[in-house]
Design an enzyme around this catalytic site. Sequence first.
Site, short mmCIF file in Angstrom:
data_model
loop_
_atom_site.label_atom_id
_atom_site.label_comp_id
_atom_site.label_asym_id
_atom_site.label_seq_id
_atom_site.Cartn_x
_atom_site.Cartn_y
_atom_site.Cartn_z
N TYR A 144 44.93 30.24 54.45
CA TYR A 144 43.81 29.44 54.95
C TYR A 144 44.31 28.23 55.74
CZ TYR A 144 39.82 31.50 52.43
OH TYR A 144 38.82 32.32 51.99
N LYS B 276 51.18 39.67 44.90
CA LYS B 276 51.58 40.90 45.59
C LYS B 276 53.09 40.79 45.78
CE LYS B 276 50.58 44.77 47.75
NZ LYS B 276 50.07 45.97 47.05
N ASP C 218 46.01 44.34 44.08
CA ASP C 218 45.23 45.59 44.26
C ASP C 218 44.88 46.21 42.91
OD1 ASP C 218 47.96 46.01 43.99
OD2 ASP C 218 48.09 47.63 45.45
N ASP D 93 39.67 34.20 46.78
CA ASP D 93 38.39 34.27 47.49
C ASP D 93 37.77 35.65 47.31
OD1 ASP D 93 36.32 33.54 49.33
OD2 ASP D 93 37.34 34.76 50.84
N ASP E 171 34.46 36.96 44.44
CA ASP E 171 33.21 37.61 44.88
C ASP E 171 33.01 38.90 44.09
OD1 ASP E 171 32.58 35.70 46.78
OD2 ASP E 171 32.06 37.18 48.31
C1 IPM Z 1 34.15 30.36 49.31
C2 IPM Z 1 33.73 30.67 50.72
C3 IPM Z 1 34.62 29.89 51.68
C4 IPM Z 1 36.04 30.35 51.48
C5 IPM Z 1 34.22 30.02 53.15
C6 IPM Z 1 32.79 29.64 53.39
C7 IPM Z 1 35.15 29.23 54.04
O1 IPM Z 1 33.77 32.03 50.97
O2 IPM Z 1 34.03 29.19 48.90
O3 IPM Z 1 34.60 31.26 48.61
O4 IPM Z 1 36.47 31.35 52.04
O5 IPM Z 1 36.76 29.68 50.72
MN MN Z 2 34.35 33.23 49.24
#
Ligand code: IPM
Ligand code: MN
Length: 352
Positions: free
Chosen positions: A142, A189, A221, A245, A249
């Site tokens: 990032y 990884k 993975d 990240d 999710d």
């Molecule tokens: C999160 C979001 C952010 C990230 C984006 C919006 C930049 O997806 O907080 O997980 O990738 O960190």
């Molecule tokens: Mn995210």
Amino acid sequence: MKLNIALLAGDGIGPEVIDQAVKVSDAIAKKFNHEISWHPALTGAAAIDAVGDPYPEETHEICANSDAVLFGAIGHPRFDNDPSAKVRPEQGLLKMRKKLGLFANVRPTFTFPSLIDKSPLKKERIEGTDLVFLRELTGGIYFGKKGRENGGDVAYDHCVYSREEVQRLAKKGFEMAMSRGKKLCCVDKANVLETSRLWRETVQDMEKDYPEVEVSYEFVDAVAMRLVQWPNSYDVLITENLFGDILTDEASVISGSMGLMPSASVGSEVSLFEPIHGSYPQAAGKNIANPLATVLSAAMMFETGFGLYEEGAAIRAVVNKSLSEGVVTEDLADGGKSYGTSEVGDWLAENI
Ligand code: IPM
Ligand code: MN
């Protein structure tokens, strides 16, 4: 206690869900005799429109001088579909994380007994899941050097980590494991990436300082797979920025709705609390977004931000009550009676 809280509503459904967290926090303050001063500030697309910067200096000053930051969401489709946009809302979030030194993102995943059937995963797989990711937040791909070469036909993003960055994140992971189930999984990884080998080596060196913690090392993975197969086998997972990240999710669906999971971003100074969902622009202004992830982020703020555990527990209790009594937004209503975002907020505040 006197509490100064920076309030960054941001974009999309951000302002609507933040309003409910404010109602709930104010009700808690009243009940437990605290005095909250809210300090609203601009971020994201809203800040770009107002002053041309997604994280203006004035906002930074407000955050840096507060006891905690409560954050809604950032992002706008206007920018997503325009790869050439010079300023993007997300840059505000990244700049904020970096400037406030928020190097650890704490993302819990847990199940609610009353919602267990809402999960796309089988009940017997997810029952008892209570895990937490510690995602490194201010390094890795990032924040590495990025750019284009060959007249724009070649692009690169460098992934860079220092031993010190890994140590400070891993230290939080070991400490968290000690306060929970004493299991730590280092997600990397290391069969391919040099940064991952540095992660693994650093965590291995730290193991001797925490003899009670059972440490495992798993490739990212494989974790992506095991997370949906046996989520209740995990306790604390530490990982670098991009892996974290993606995996958080994935983990959020275990609970049944992304609209439920809170998070905290911590560093050495002020901490920030935010729902893990995004700005969900399709729902903006419709009073349908689920405010519970933001309300639960406020609970984390009282607990880990201010050390006010009874207050946090009172928020969790009222959230559980709303779920078992069916006072929920449409994402959780299963086609049955649903409530608006602000009605859920009102109900929670009244029931506190
Ligand atoms: C999160 C979001 C952010 C990230 C984006 C919006 C930049 O997806 O907080 O997980 O990738 O960190
Ligand atoms: Mn995210």
